[in-house]
Scaffold this motif. Structure first.
Motif, PDB file in Angstrom:
ATOM      1  N   GLU A   1      -9.527  22.598 -18.630  1.00  0.00           N
ATOM      2  CA  GLU A   1      -9.477  22.879 -17.282  1.00  0.00           C
ATOM      3  C   GLU A   1      -8.347  21.991 -16.323  1.00  0.00           C
ATOM      4  N   GLU A   2      -8.364  20.717 -16.942  1.00  0.00           N
ATOM      5  CA  GLU A   2      -7.355  19.875 -16.365  1.00  0.00           C
ATOM      6  C   GLU A   2      -5.782  20.021 -16.974  1.00  0.00           C
ATOM      7  N   TYR A   3      -5.565  20.647 -18.153  1.00  0.00           N
ATOM      8  CA  TYR A   3      -4.319  20.952 -18.727  1.00  0.00           C
ATOM      9  C   TYR A   3      -3.871  22.149 -18.024  1.00  0.00           C
ATOM     10  N   ALA A   4      -4.658  23.301 -17.763  1.00  0.00           N
ATOM     11  CA  ALA A   4      -4.604  24.435 -16.901  1.00  0.00           C
ATOM     12  C   ALA A   4      -3.762  24.219 -15.670  1.00  0.00           C
ATOM     13  N   HIS A   5      -4.680  23.094 -15.128  1.00  0.00           N
ATOM     14  CA  HIS A   5      -4.168  22.777 -13.469  1.00  0.00           C
ATOM     15  C   HIS A   5      -2.744  22.056 -13.669  1.00  0.00           C
ATOM     16  N   ARG A   6      -2.362  21.278 -14.744  1.00  0.00           N
ATOM     17  CA  ARG A   6      -1.275  20.811 -14.786  1.00  0.00           C
ATOM     18  C   ARG A   6      -0.009  21.874 -14.991  1.00  0.00           C
ATOM     19  N   GLY A   7      -0.559  22.938 -15.852  1.00  0.00           N
ATOM     20  CA  GLY A   7       0.237  24.040 -15.967  1.00  0.00           C
ATOM     21  C   GLY A   7       0.721  24.620 -14.716  1.00  0.00           C
ATOM     22  N   VAL A   8      -0.250  25.007 -13.894  1.00  0.00           N
ATOM     23  CA  VAL A   8       0.155  25.343 -12.717  1.00  0.00           C
ATOM     24  C   VAL A   8       0.952  24.601 -11.848  1.00  0.00           C
ATOM     25  N   GLY A   9       0.719  23.293 -11.761  1.00  0.00           N
ATOM     26  CA  GLY A   9       1.806  22.560 -11.143  1.00  0.00           C
ATOM     27  C   GLY A   9       3.136  22.656 -11.823  1.00  0.00           C
ATOM     28  N   GLN A  10       3.373  22.783 -12.857  1.00  0.00           N
ATOM     29  CA  GLN A  10       4.623  23.012 -13.745  1.00  0.00           C
ATOM     30  C   GLN A  10       5.260  24.230 -13.191  1.00  0.00           C
ATOM     31  N   MET A  11       4.427  25.561 -13.156  1.00  0.00           N
ATOM     32  CA  MET A  11       4.936  26.512 -12.779  1.00  0.00           C
ATOM     33  C   MET A  11       5.548  26.392 -11.309  1.00  0.00           C
ATOM     34  N   LEU A  12       4.927  25.960 -10.564  1.00  0.00           N
ATOM     35  CA  LEU A  12       5.324  25.746  -9.229  1.00  0.00           C
ATOM     36  C   LEU A  12       6.599  24.971  -8.786  1.00  0.00           C
ATOM     37  N   ALA A  13       6.442  23.807  -9.887  1.00  0.00           N
ATOM     38  CA  ALA A  13       7.641  23.016  -9.683  1.00  0.00           C
ATOM     39  C   ALA A  13       9.074  23.830 -10.372  1.00  0.00           C
ATOM     40  N   PHE A  14       8.779  24.961 -11.318  1.00  0.00           N
ATOM     41  CA  PHE A  14       9.814  25.601 -11.663  1.00  0.00           C
ATOM     42  C   PHE A  14      10.069  26.635 -10.575  1.00  0.00           C
ATOM     43  N   LEU A  15       9.396  27.157  -9.949  1.00  0.00           N
ATOM     44  CA  LEU A  15       9.544  28.180  -8.923  1.00  0.00           C
ATOM     45  C   LEU A  15      10.096  27.516  -7.885  1.00  0.00           C
ATOM     46  N   ALA A  16       9.967  26.382  -7.410  1.00  0.00           N
ATOM     47  CA  ALA A  16      10.598  25.589  -6.162  1.00  0.00           C
ATOM     48  C   ALA A  16      12.014  25.519  -6.615  1.00  0.00           C
ATOM     49  N   ALA A  17      12.249  25.077  -7.797  1.00  0.00           N
ATOM     50  CA  ALA A  17      13.646  24.613  -8.472  1.00  0.00           C
ATOM     51  C   ALA A  17      14.514  26.044  -8.590  1.00  0.00           C
ATOM     52  N   GLY A  18      13.762  27.130  -8.845  1.00  0.00           N
ATOM     53  CA  GLY A  18      14.594  28.218  -8.834  1.00  0.00           C
ATOM     54  C   GLY A  18      14.840  28.652  -7.699  1.00  0.00           C
ATOM     55  N   ALA A  19      14.137  28.407  -6.504  1.00  0.00           N
ATOM     56  CA  ALA A  19      14.436  28.909  -4.989  1.00  0.00           C
ATOM     57  C   ALA A  19      15.518  27.975  -4.719  1.00  0.00           C
ATOM     58  N   HIS A  20      15.855  26.908  -4.981  1.00  0.00           N
ATOM     59  CA  HIS A  20      16.902  25.906  -4.603  1.00  0.00           C
ATOM     60  C   HIS A  20      18.139  26.016  -5.373  1.00  0.00           C
ATOM     61  N   SER A  21      18.028  26.726  -6.573  1.00  0.00           N
ATOM     62  CA  SER A  21      19.239  26.732  -7.664  1.00  0.00           C
ATOM     63  C   SER A  21      19.912  27.805  -7.489  1.00  0.00           C
ATOM     64  N   ASP A  22      21.369  27.644  -7.518  1.00  0.00           N
ATOM     65  CA  ASP A  22      22.542  28.688  -7.663  1.00  0.00           C
ATOM     66  C   ASP A  22      22.532  29.293  -8.773  1.00  0.00           C
ATOM     67  N   THR A  23      22.096  28.706  -9.908  1.00  0.00           N
ATOM     68  CA  THR A  23      22.382  29.223 -11.257  1.00  0.00           C
ATOM     69  C   THR A  23      21.009  29.703 -11.738  1.00  0.00           C
ATOM     70  N   PRO A  24      20.843  30.459 -12.957  1.00  0.00           N
ATOM     71  CA  PRO A  24      19.448  30.646 -13.525  1.00  0.00           C
ATOM     72  C   PRO A  24      18.696  29.570 -14.106  1.00  0.00           C
ATOM     73  N   LEU A  25      17.537  29.478 -14.226  1.00  0.00           N
ATOM     74  CA  LEU A  25      16.639  28.602 -14.799  1.00  0.00           C
ATOM     75  C   LEU A  25      15.813  29.171 -15.213  1.00  0.00           C
ATOM     76  N   SER A  26      15.104  28.684 -16.611  1.00  0.00           N
ATOM     77  CA  SER A  26      14.293  29.332 -17.545  1.00  0.00           C
ATOM     78  C   SER A  26      13.062  28.641 -17.924  1.00  0.00           C
ATOM     79  N   PRO A  27      11.994  29.275 -17.458  1.00  0.00           N
ATOM     80  CA  PRO A  27      10.549  28.489 -17.855  1.00  0.00           C
ATOM     81  C   PRO A  27      10.529  28.287 -19.572  1.00  0.00           C
ATOM     82  N   SER A  28       9.708  27.486 -20.058  1.00  0.00           N
ATOM     83  CA  SER A  28       9.133  27.394 -21.290  1.00  0.00           C
ATOM     84  C   SER A  28       8.106  28.560 -21.592  1.00  0.00           C
ATOM     85  N   PRO A  29       7.746  28.828 -22.742  1.00  0.00           N
ATOM     86  CA  PRO A  29       6.938  29.868 -22.926  1.00  0.00           C
ATOM     87  C   PRO A  29       5.624  29.718 -22.319  1.00  0.00           C
ATOM     88  N   LEU A  30       4.999  28.507 -22.030  1.00  0.00           N
ATOM     89  CA  LEU A  30       3.661  28.425 -21.622  1.00  0.00           C
ATOM     90  C   LEU A  30       4.037  28.347 -19.928  1.00  0.00           C
TER      91      LEU A  30
END
Length: 153
Positions: free
Chosen positions: A37-66
């Motif tokens: 459960e703890e790892y899953a919650h950390r993963g949600v945080g990384q996904m949200l950080a990725f989305l926030a970065a993507g919203a601020h980026s003028d260039t494509p960003l890429s998530p890890s598979p997880l």
């Protein structure tokens, strides 16, 4: 003399209400029952950080598979995802499957390094455990070849 004070990085999990974070974490744990459960919650945080970065980026960003698996889980909650993008990020972050030109964007490993830099630049914590392939291969985006694309939307 100007004093520059650095702020500590923020956990991106703070971007979503606890109930929705819990739902997304549990949805991913259905796919990966061995995930804590703890790892899953950390993963949600990384996904949200990725989305926030993507919203601020003028260039494509890429998530890890997880991280991409967590993004897919959020996308299935279309109304919540749309509202999050509009109200929290200020713009819709499109999920764009497909290959990006390696010559133009540097390939998956380079894109993910740029992604981690973009996450850090906007003040969020990067949890390296969710970006392991940076140390092993120069692969294309992810197993599903997903990325955000500022050119869409």
């Amino acid at each position: 003399m100007t004093v520059v004070q650095q702020r500590p990085a923020t956990d991106a999990r703070t971007l979503l209400p606890a109930e929705l974070r819990e739902t997304l974490a549990q949805n991913v744990r259905v796919k990966f029952p061995q995930m804590t459960e703890e790892y899953a919650h950390r993963g949600v945080g990384q996904m949200l950080a990725f989305l926030a970065a993507g919203a601020h980026s003028d260039t494509p960003l890429s998530p890890s598979p997880l991280v991409d698996d967590f993004w897919h889980a959020f996308l299935l909650h279309t109304k919540a995802y749309q509202e999050f993008c509009a109200h929290t990020l200020g713009k819709f972050v499109h999920h764009q499957p497909g290959f990006l030109d390696k010559e133009e964007h540097g390939g998956g490993k380079a894109l993910r390094a740029q992604t981690m830099e973009a996450i850090t630049a906007i003040g969020f914590v990067v949890d390296a455990e969710f970006w392991p392939e940076l140390d092993i291969a120069d692969c294309s985006q992810c197993h599903a070849n997903c990325h955000n694309s500022p050119k869409h939307g």
